[in-house]
Design an enzyme around this catalytic site. Sequence first.
Site, PDB file in Angstrom:
ATOM      1  N   GLY A 132      -9.695   2.107  94.367  1.00  0.00           N
ATOM      2  CA  GLY A 132      -9.137   3.140  93.466  1.00  0.00           C
ATOM      3  C   GLY A 132      -9.505   4.387  94.342  1.00  0.00           C
ATOM      4  CD  GLU A 363      -2.675  11.842  91.672  1.00  0.00           C
ATOM      5  OE1 GLU A 363      -2.899  11.647  92.969  1.00  0.00           O
ATOM      6  OE2 GLU A 363      -1.307  11.777  91.304  1.00  0.00           O
TER       7      GLU A 363
END
Length: 382
Positions: A132, A363
């Site tokens: 991630g 994000e």
Amino acid sequence: MVQRVLATEEAADLLALVREIADEHLLPQVDEAEAAARFPREVFSMLGRTGLLSLPFAEEHGGGGQPYEVYLQMVEEIARGWMSVAVGVSVHSLTASPMAHFGTPDQQQAWLGGMLSGDQLGAYGLSEAQAGSDVSAIRTRAVRDGDDYLLTGSKAWISHAGHADYYTVFARTSDDGGRGLSCFHVPADTAGLSFAEPERKMGLHCDTVGEMVLDGVRIPASHRIGAEGQGMPIALAALDAGRLGIAAAATGLAQRALEVATAYAQQREQFGRPIASNQGLAFLLADMAAAVGTARATYLHAARLKDAGQPHTQEASIAKLVSTDAAMRVTTDAVQVLGGYGYTTDFPVERFMREAKVTQIFEGTNQIQRLVISRQLLAQHA
């Protein structure tokens, strides 16, 4: 009405159009759509037809040629009406950015027009279950096979999974860490591409998110965007822009929560007078307004640096951190202003609070933003 300083009449007209769309088309349907978890494909098509998906891209590619400052304010206004759609607009822009900035003229001619018109909706295939925040840990492989590549692996947390027309996918072409990644344009109808059931999320129910599985997906080498091994800088360049998109969306969400809370405080009476007349609550609204204004200022500052061609990685991370933390605080306070009603689904502020939480995560988590900011700061003073 948010006061804005816009450099051109065209920009002012664009923002007026977006606010009209939010008021007349998004707000009337958002509650029902979110409750039904209905993917709003027709809304993205409408935004494409009106030219709003192409604002920050060059006119030569069919874009609107608008500064990023204007584009982000458009995202903010959309988020004020429907957060899932604003997130989708930011994601779609993220998918088109590699093609616009690193694609060959032939690739741009073939694909970019459809991306910017809204005929083609994109998804961004970067994250994986174990990769991630650490992009260099990507395991999805792209193996050269003659004039093709074979892509094998899986991607996690993909917005628009199963609904997109194409996927901008990052895969490993060598074992050289972050230097071993490459970027690919993968059409949705390519054999070997499949999707798991959508994730059951606490918010943003119309932003369908799921796992993408690539089982020997064969694509021509001409679908590689940029050079082999250039994937990391392509991803990082897009992520700076993506973080600003989320910052603007979070600001719009907070703005809407402030509007709902202020209107309620003026209408709701206790002890014979509106609750807004109580100084404690009025000061809470003032703090909420200050948080929204601060969030807007940080993303606009970063956008102006981007438009000027100046480095803005640190400022993009600051904007993402400040804006999303503000959205979490403002939406939580909006629930408090509405009291018991704020905790019910009869009013939208509980949804706002659930939607705000994920902005602190995607994000790049806000912990990662602090890491980026601190590293940038220390490098400047090394």
